[in-house]
Design a protein around this motif. Structure first.
Motif, PDB file in Angstrom:
ATOM      1  N   VAL A  77       2.782 -72.871-139.879  1.00 11.59           N
ATOM      2  CA  VAL A  77       2.549 -73.622-140.997  1.00 11.59           C
ATOM      3  C   VAL A  77       3.486 -73.958-141.441  1.00 11.59           C
ATOM      4  N   SER A  78       4.427 -74.106-141.511  1.00 11.92           N
ATOM      5  CA  SER A  78       4.704 -75.110-142.649  1.00 11.92           C
ATOM      6  C   SER A  78       4.767 -76.363-141.744  1.00 11.92           C
ATOM      7  N   ILE A  79       5.131 -76.322-140.280  1.00  9.56           N
ATOM      8  CA  ILE A  79       5.645 -77.486-140.221  1.00  9.56           C
ATOM      9  C   ILE A  79       3.251 -78.449-139.613  1.00  9.56           C
ATOM     10  N   GLY A  88      -1.107 -81.922-145.229  1.00  8.32           N
ATOM     11  CA  GLY A  88      -0.767 -82.140-146.749  1.00  8.32           C
ATOM     12  C   GLY A  88      -0.144 -83.616-146.665  1.00  8.32           C
ATOM     13  N   ALA A  89       1.464 -84.170-145.764  1.00  8.65           N
ATOM     14  CA  ALA A  89       0.678 -85.604-146.606  1.00  8.65           C
ATOM     15  C   ALA A  89       0.421 -86.337-146.087  1.00  8.65           C
ATOM     16  N   HIS A 121     -10.309 -82.899-149.060  1.00  8.98           N
ATOM     17  CA  HIS A 121     -10.139 -82.230-150.208  1.00  8.98           C
ATOM     18  C   HIS A 121     -10.169 -81.569-150.375  1.00  8.98           C
ATOM     19  N   HIS A 122     -12.264 -81.332-150.067  1.00  8.96           N
ATOM     20  CA  HIS A 122     -13.175 -80.961-150.467  1.00  8.96           C
ATOM     21  C   HIS A 122     -12.946 -79.395-149.681  1.00  8.96           C
ATOM     22  N   ILE A 177      -1.245 -76.236-146.844  1.00 11.82           N
ATOM     23  CA  ILE A 177      -2.182 -77.290-146.997  1.00 11.82           C
ATOM     24  C   ILE A 177      -1.845 -78.006-148.108  1.00 11.82           C
ATOM     25  N   ARG A 178      -3.177 -77.170-148.845  1.00  8.77           N
ATOM     26  CA  ARG A 178      -2.919 -77.814-149.968  1.00  8.77           C
ATOM     27  C   ARG A 178      -1.533 -77.645-150.908  1.00  8.77           C
ATOM     28  N   ALA A 179      -1.885 -76.317-151.012  1.00 10.12           N
ATOM     29  CA  ALA A 179      -0.073 -77.134-152.429  1.00 10.12           C
ATOM     30  C   ALA A 179       0.845 -78.181-151.658  1.00 10.12           C
ATOM     31  N   ILE A 180       1.003 -78.479-150.473  1.00 12.84           N
ATOM     32  CA  ILE A 180       1.844 -79.178-150.317  1.00 12.84           C
ATOM     33  C   ILE A 180       1.383 -80.811-150.637  1.00 12.84           C
ATOM     34  N   TYR A 181       0.162 -80.535-150.318  1.00 13.51           N
ATOM     35  CA  TYR A 181      -1.107 -82.395-151.071  1.00 13.51           C
ATOM     36  C   TYR A 181      -0.863 -82.120-152.354  1.00 13.51           C
TER      37      TYR A 181
END
Length: 296
Positions: free
Chosen positions: A108-110, A116-117, A131-132, A173-177
């Motif tokens: 999940v982290s990779i 996300g990046a 995003h949505h 993904i959302r948190a990294i974004y």
């Protein structure tokens, strides 16, 4: 004999060395780190340290632990209602629960960092759609998402890991974004952009070093949720099947014996508690070391 230190240079520590020098001052975090290492070693070498096989049955049913009257040294934590060694099944349960949580946290982290990046550095229609879409996925609770996916894939240990990882991926993904999006508007990032830095260099030298503390907290949260969701799905019967043993499934299979043999439920529950506690203390100490290193 006199020694002249006039021309000796002070050794400058790297950021990693400096963070470690701060982290090792925290004795509780160091102790948690060593316990976490022991747990990881159990996961890796469980096949070599199992006292028996999880399916081996003996005639002595519901033996208590060794330190209780009636216990025997051959079965240190006793046996279950089918005569299977409790310690063996507990070690395999730790292997499946903790090992599965570590594996899916890594995956999940990779994937989450890449997606996300990419979303944060992409502008226009593609970024808006992603995003949505993530906002819509986050409306559904992660455990409910995992249950829906398990219902589609079918109950098994492998499908349980896939379902939990897919349910946790949108959160990561959302948190990294959000973290990268917040960094993009800061002056040093703008300066790097004006200097002609490519996106990879921007992430490597500008963004990731400054969101490291947030990433440590995020990884800890994803790992803790993974442990709890794998155990919950196992308890509900959607995880391991047949002879596979997982901590949640161990609790579920012994819940009817909680009054006559409470240790069969107590040991897996304590194992889940210790795993979550140890890794939380370790990552919290690491997070504080990162914060102090950035402040100084």
């Amino acid at each position: 004999m006199l020694i002249n230190y006039e021309f000796n240079e002070d050794k400058i520590q790297s950021p990693l060395q400096y963070t470690w020098s701060i982290f090792k001052r925290n004795n509780i975090a160091i102790a948690a780190m060593w316990v976490a290492i022991i747990l990881v070693m159990i996961v890796i070498f469980a096949g070599y340290i199992l006292p028996n096989t999880p399916t081996t049955q003996v005639k002595q049913l519901l033996l208590p632990p060794y330190w209780i009257d009636g216990g025997v040294s051959d079965h240190f934590l006793g046996t279950d209602d089918l005569g299977r060694d409790t310690l063996t099944r507990l070690i395999q349960g730790i292997q499946l629960t903790l090992g599965g949580a570590l594996l899916l946290t890594l995956i999940v982290s990779i994937l989450g960092t890449i997606i996300g990046a990419t979303a944060a550095l992409t502008k226009g229609l593609k970024a808006s759609i992603l995003h949505h879409f993530l906002d819509a996925l986050l409306i559904i609770p992660t455990l409910l998402s995992a249950l829906i996916l398990i219902a589609i894939f079918g109950p098994s240990y492998e499908n349980c890991l896939i379902a939990v990882s897919l349910s946790l991926l949108p959160q990561f993904i959302r948190a990294i974004y959000i973290n990268i999006e917040n960094e993009l508007n800061k002056q040093y990032i703008i300066a790097l952009r004006l200097d002609g830095a490519a996106n990879i260099r921007l992430l490597r030298f500008g963004i990731f070093p400054n969101i490291l503390e947030s990433m440590v907290s995020l990884l800890n949260r994803i790992f803790s949720l993974a442990i709890l969701e794998i155990s919950t799905l196992g308890f509900l019967g959607f995880g391991t099947q047949f002879w596979d043993v997982e901590l949640g499934a161990l609790i579920a299979s012994s819940i009817g014996l909680i009054f006559s043999s409470p240790w069969l439920v107590l040991f897996p529950g304590i194992a889940i508690f210790i795993i979550v506690l140890v890794f939380n203390v370790f990552t919290e100490g690491l997070r504080h070391a990162v914060i102090e290193g950035e402040d100084e």
